[in-house]
Design an enzyme around this catalytic site. Structure first.
Site, PDB file in Angstrom:
ATOM      1  N   LYS A 162      20.150  28.146 -24.211  1.00 54.70           N
ATOM      2  CA  LYS A 162      18.877  28.712 -24.647  1.00 54.70           C
ATOM      3  C   LYS A 162      18.693  30.093 -24.035  1.00 54.70           C
ATOM      4  CE  LYS A 162      13.955  27.479 -24.923  1.00 54.70           C
ATOM      5  NZ  LYS A 162      12.937  26.441 -24.612  1.00 54.70           N
ATOM      6  N   SER A 185       9.117  21.288 -25.872  1.00 57.42           N
ATOM      7  CA  SER A 185      10.033  22.295 -26.425  1.00 57.42           C
ATOM      8  C   SER A 185      11.480  21.860 -26.551  1.00 57.42           C
ATOM      9  CB  SER A 185       9.960  23.586 -25.590  1.00 57.42           C
ATOM     10  OG  SER A 185       8.766  24.267 -25.860  1.00 57.42           O
ATOM     11  N   SER A 217      10.119  25.163 -28.435  1.00 59.66           N
ATOM     12  CA  SER A 217      10.678  26.503 -28.405  1.00 59.66           C
ATOM     13  C   SER A 217      12.204  26.553 -28.389  1.00 59.66           C
ATOM     14  CB  SER A 217      10.152  27.255 -27.181  1.00 59.66           C
ATOM     15  OG  SER A 217      10.583  26.621 -25.970  1.00 59.66           O
TER      16      SER A 217
END
Length: 490
Positions: A95, A194, A170
């Site tokens: 990420k 997320s 996210s």
């Protein structure tokens, strides 16, 4: 935890089938010298080059370097293979919010365009030290502050199951890449869902560990709502990556001593699990509830007792606690990161900062902690009788790709709701009780063709229980093993 060395894993002959191998399967084939890390990386890179213009899951790609590392990994399996590390030759998409020295570090914001990290986060270093190959970084929304993934910096990341729908957020790029077969493993972070939200929208597995299991950078390592965790296409893969990432680190005072993972996850027969369909007063899409109950029936067939229970929680209560907490920490951080440049921010970022900062003034931190303790009491009572809680991950099956949902929420059972966070997400309660691990696991498909998801929530610090139940379901009802249960957009 060691990778499964089963001899019954067959090497795929089709390149796309190769790309959808789990990490556990790939490692077994590497050790058997049936396929090489070079072959697997080639299939992933080929798919990514073909699909990235559509799914937009990667913020950066390092394919040439990844191929070099794959060739080195192949050498590690030579002879008796003893030089191979736990993730040797496995592609792991990290990420974008994870700092890695010398790599872009922008938080998905034009405010930080062109900035680079000066150090490498401990969780990333552990993946590298275990032989994982970072072939790409994955997209996020700005400052990771919303449950969908689009931004002025990177554009829109949709779900591979329907390119008009959002991948969630996210950790949306991680979820989309796994579903599209362009990575084998991925990382995520979770302060309000997320990891689990994109896992649900993309039909993959996402594990939010107990607070303190995996090291983080300041200030998030001290935020008991926030955890880093693995994302994968199987529960066994999630357990494998979790084991690499977890354990005490000298730079993070909040990290817990290493959890000793078993070589195989335990048998769940005889366990007792509670089922709560609405977590209080959520209205949940009918297809999600149908698949939740089907998952409960599957667990019963595996020897698990599943009883339905009620919780007295309300969406208003959950919303208040979350937004007070976010106002003091996450929104305050976003406001600082904005550097007084609102003209560069996304519309949802401005809304998030204004809305949650205003809500924070309604409670002191002491009052917020009291509210969190009171919130846990009814769940604590359930956990005196049951090893885990089974519930939906989301109340809705999809969000529209590129929509910022300002002033309204998702459609549930044909009705437009008021707000995404309050009405569409059922992940936040288990950030409020952040010591409870939660695994988001695919549960089937809605009539629209979108995947649905369940959460398996463990008692505080009982991470193995959550993973073991998820693994039992996953082995009995796997996704991605057949072409018909993969996204068909290509």
């Amino acid at each position: 935890m060691t990778a499964d060395s089963r001899s019954d894993v067959k090497a795929p002959t089709d390149s796309d089938d190769l790309a959808y191998l789990t990490a556990v399967e790939a490692l077994a084939l590497f050790r058997a010298k049936t396929i090489s890390p070079v072959e697997l990386m080639t299939s992933l890179v080929d798919r990514a080059e073909r699909l990235e213009p559509q799914i937009n899951a990667f913020s950066e790609m390092y394919f040439e370097k990844a191929m070099e590392q794959a060739r080195a990994a192949a050498d590690a399996y030579a002879g008796d293979g003893t030089r191979a590390r736990p993730l040797e030759g496995i592609a792991v998409a990290l990420k974008d919010e994870v700092p890695i020295e010398g790599h872009l570090f922008t938080d998905g914001s034009l405010v930080h365009e062109g900035e680079y990290a000066s150090e490498t986060a401990a969780l990333a270093q552990r993946i590298f030290d275990a032989g994982g190959i970072m072939h790409a970084r994955t997209t996020t929304p700005e400052f990771c502050c919303v449950p969908f993934t689009h931004s002025r910096m990177w554009g829109v990341t949709p779900s591979p199951w329907d390119l008009t729908k959002s991948a969630g957020g996210s950790s949306g790029g991680s979820g989309a890449a796994l579903a599209a077969g362009t990575t084998t493993l991925a990382t995520g972070s979770d302060i309000g869902g997320s990891i689990r939200i994109p896992a649900a929208f993309c039909g993959v597995v996402g594990f939010k560990p107990s607070f303190g299991r995996i090291p983080d950078v300041t200030p998030w390592n001290l935020d008991h709502y926030c955890q880093n965790g693995p994302m994968a296409r199987s529960a066994a893969d999630a357990a494998l990556l979790f084991d690499v990432m977890q354990g005490q680190h000298p730079d993070d005072i909040a990290t817990l001593p290493r959890l000793e993972m078993p070589s195989t996850l335990p048998d769940v027969a005889g366990w007792r699990v509670a089922l709560c369909a609405t977590l209080g007063d959520y209205e949940v899409e009918d297809g999600i509830l149908e698949n939740l109950r089907a998952t409960a029936d599957l667990l019963r067939s595996l020897g698990v007792t599943v009883d339905e229970v009620d919780l007295p929680w309300t969406r208003a209560q959950i919303e208040t606690i979350l937004e007070v907490h976010f106002g003091y920490i996450a929104a305050a951080s976003a406001a600082t990161l904005s550097r007084g440049k609102p003209e560069l921010l996304n519309d949802y970022t401005l809304d998030y900062i204004e809305r949650t900062t205003a809500r924070a003034t309604k409670m002191t931190m002491a009052q917020a902690f009291d509210a969190e303790a009171e919130f846990f009491r009814p769940l604590s009572t359930i956990f005196t009788e049951y090893r885990a809680l089974l519930c939906p991950t989301l109340a809705t099956v999809s969000l529209e790709a590129g929509d910022s949902y300002l002033g309204y929420g998702p459609t549930i059972n044909g009705k437009v709701t008021g707000q995404v966070d309050r009405d569409g997400l059922m992940t936040g309660p288990f950030n409020i009780v952040g010591r409870c691990p939660s695994t988001a696991l695919p549960s089937g498909f809605d009539k629209s063709g979108m995947p649905t998801s369940v959460q398996i929530v463990g008692r505080p610090y009982h991470d193995i229980d959550s993973l073991a139940l998820a693994d039992a379901v996953d082995r009995a009802r796997p996704l991605y093993r057949e072409t018909r249960t993969r996204p068909s957009f290509v």
